[in-house]
Design an enzyme around this catalytic site. Sequence first.
Site, PDB file in Angstrom:
ATOM      1  CG  ASP A 170       4.256  -4.517  -4.662  1.00 55.08           C
ATOM      2  OD1 ASP A 170       4.738  -5.406  -3.919  1.00 55.08           O
ATOM      3  OD2 ASP A 170       3.516  -4.783  -5.616  1.00 55.08           O
ATOM      4  CG  ASP A 173       1.649  -8.648 -10.415  1.00 54.15           C
ATOM      5  OD1 ASP A 173       1.420  -9.161  -9.304  1.00 54.15           O
ATOM      6  OD2 ASP A 173       0.792  -8.559 -11.311  1.00 54.15           O
ATOM      7  CD  GLU A 181       5.154  -8.757  -2.084  1.00 52.23           C
ATOM      8  OE1 GLU A 181       6.262  -8.373  -2.522  1.00 52.23           O
ATOM      9  OE2 GLU A 181       4.079  -8.403  -2.597  1.00 52.23           O
ATOM     10  CG  ASP A 205       4.852  -8.007  -6.836  1.00 51.23           C
ATOM     11  OD1 ASP A 205       4.592  -7.796  -5.630  1.00 51.23           O
ATOM     12  OD2 ASP A 205       3.997  -7.939  -7.721  1.00 51.23           O
ATOM     13  N   GLY A 206       5.643 -10.465  -4.988  1.00 48.86           N
ATOM     14  CA  GLY A 206       5.084 -11.770  -4.672  1.00 48.86           C
ATOM     15  C   GLY A 206       3.608 -11.773  -5.011  1.00 48.86           C
ATOM     16  CG  HIS A 220      -1.191  -4.282  -8.954  1.00 47.15           C
ATOM     17  ND1 HIS A 220      -0.883  -5.366  -9.754  1.00 47.15           N
ATOM     18  CD2 HIS A 220      -1.136  -4.745  -7.674  1.00 47.15           C
ATOM     19  CE1 HIS A 220      -0.676  -6.428  -8.997  1.00 47.15           C
ATOM     20  NE2 HIS A 220      -0.812  -6.082  -7.741  1.00 47.15           N
TER      21      HIS A 220
END
Length: 150
Positions: free
Chosen positions: A73, A138, A51, A13-14, A128
């Site tokens: 994501d 995250d 990302e 994740d970024g 999320h």
Amino acid sequence: MAETKKTVQIFTDGACSGNPGPGGWGAILRYGETTRELAGGEQHTTNNRMELTAVISALSALKEPCRVELYSDSKYFIDGVQKGWAVSWKKRGWKKGDGKPALNPDLWQQILDLMERHQVQLHWVKGHAGHPENERCDQLAVEQSKKYIG
């Protein structure tokens, strides 16, 4: 007899505070019972760059060619690979179909190279939404981005 590749799960994740702004990335690598977390960040970046950097950092950490189940994501990353956008941009000299420059060609080139080294299966996960590893990635990314704020 063909050599059996290790199967590794990767979650990435970024995050970015402002876009562009201070950013961070997080990744989890899992092989058998072993789990490793990676994270980093930059002072001035974009969410998409973070990302992609998470993916590059995770795949680069693998010491040998592996079978990889990669969870992200980021529609930008997943679609860029699965829909062939990155390959097309590269063939056109890093230009999109409309002739405008493709963004992040430096990172996309690294991803294409790494995708050749490893056998990668991509999985999109909703961000999320309570996915434990995505939530942890995250958290790592946000922690990194905060190091560059103020």
